[in-house]
Design a protein around this motif. Structure first.
Motif, short mmCIF file in Angstrom:
data_model
loop_
_atom_site.label_atom_id
_atom_site.label_comp_id
_atom_site.label_asym_id
_atom_site.label_seq_id
_atom_site.Cartn_x
_atom_site.Cartn_y
_atom_site.Cartn_z
N LEU A 85 57.40 113.72 -32.90
CA LEU A 85 58.60 113.83 -33.32
C LEU A 85 58.77 115.05 -34.10
N ALA A 145 59.17 109.62 -30.17
CA ALA A 145 59.42 110.64 -30.54
C ALA A 145 59.18 110.96 -28.20
N HIS A 148 55.06 110.06 -36.94
CA HIS A 148 55.42 111.01 -35.51
C HIS A 148 55.55 110.92 -34.54
#
Length: 311
Positions: free
Chosen positions: A308, A162, A134
């Motif tokens: 993200l 991200a 992420h």
């Protein structure tokens, strides 16, 4: 022997990649940079990887991809962007891909598949290191900044990275004649919440802030480029102007609780430079000068606030 808590093992299971729990590859150690070669599209390609001082193979780590400018190298980008300087970064892995002939896909006449190369690097990095999927980010300078935009517009990799922060980016569009203020900017991102923070100088004589024809293709004005990103992210075309430093402002685009999803840092007096208050390879060129701010900590702050989001 290293031990991990139940909470840490749960974090690895839910939010990390296959490299978690592995020792560093041979010859690599915390705080150092290593060269890695891989095969991509039947070519032998390479990238540098900086392992931060505080890297722990049991804790998912953020990653920054940083792309060099045209005629530059991975090594020169590492020196330029200062992302391996412990004053700015002690926690993120930094990846410096090396372009074929020192440039990138998206530049006129270049046929190398650097989108595939990037995907191959990402897979390689995820297998070697404990990565938080992420928190994988992209920055770059000039041609490398333009390639940031190529990745942000890619229907696959736009969902893997991200946030994006191009510096003095070259955003070529294969069309003529060139109307820089209205040229259509082809882009097929997979989502409508892509964080994009661009940097550009008003005295950039290489990639003009006002756009125009270059290398038989069209460069958009930088305001047009960033306004198009605001539109893709479903933001208002109106922006908030925030002073950053002498001669420098942030044009920030917001939507509701989403603050600063898209922005442009504009320094009216610098040229085709990575903005820095310390001497670097850009601002020591004749006719250039130190900036009144450092881009690097602003980029890192932008990345830190834009992981993200996977629903």
């Amino acid at each position: 022997m290293q031990f991990t808590s139940v909470a840490a093992r749960t974090l690895i299971r839910d939010f990390a990649t296959g490299g978690c729990g592995r020792t560093l590859p041979a010859g690599q150690q915390n705080g150092n940079t290593a060269n890695v070669t891989i095969q991509s599209d039947s070519l032998t390609r390479s990238y540098l990887v900086f392992v931060p001082p505080h890297y722990n193979p049991y804790i998912p780590t953020s990653v920054i991809f940083s792309y060099h400018g045209g005629s530059r190298t991975a090594q020169s980008q590492q020196q330029l962007d200062q992302l391996t300087n412990p004053e700015f970064n002690t926690a993120s892995l930094v990846i410096y891909p090396q372009g074929v002939n020192n440039t990138w896909q998206g530049v006129p006449g270049i046929t190398t598949n650097d989108v595939l190369f990037t995907a191959d690097i990402l897979a390689d990095v995820e297998s070697r290191y404990c990565i938080d999927p992420h928190r994988v980010f992209v920055t770059g300078k000039s041609d490398g900044g333009g390639f940031c935009n190529v990745l942000a517009c890619d229907p696959n990799l736009s969902s893997r990275f991200a946030a994006f922060a191009p510096v003095s980016g070259a955003y070529y569009v294969d069309t003529l004649p060139c109307n820089a203020t209205t040229v259509n900017l082809p882009c097929s991102p997979s989502r409508h919440d892509i964080p994009m923070l661009a940097f550009h100088g008003g005295n950039d004589t290489t990639i003009s802030y006002n756009g125009g024809e270059r290398k038989d293709e069209c460069l958009p004005t930088i305001p047009h480029f960033i306004e198009e990103w605001a539109a893709r992210d479903l933001l208002s075309p109106k922006n908030t102007t925030i002073p950053i430093a002498n001669n420098t402002v942030l044009y920030r685009y917001d939507a509701g609780l989403e603050t600063g999803l898209v922005g442009l840092v504009y320094d009216a007096v610098i040229g085709h430079d990575w903005p820095s208050t310390a001497p670097n390879a850009d601002n020591q060129v004749a006719g250039h000068h130190l900036a009144s701010f450092n881009a690097t900590p602003i980029i890192l702050g932008f990345f830190a606030t834009h992981p993200l989001i996977v629903l």
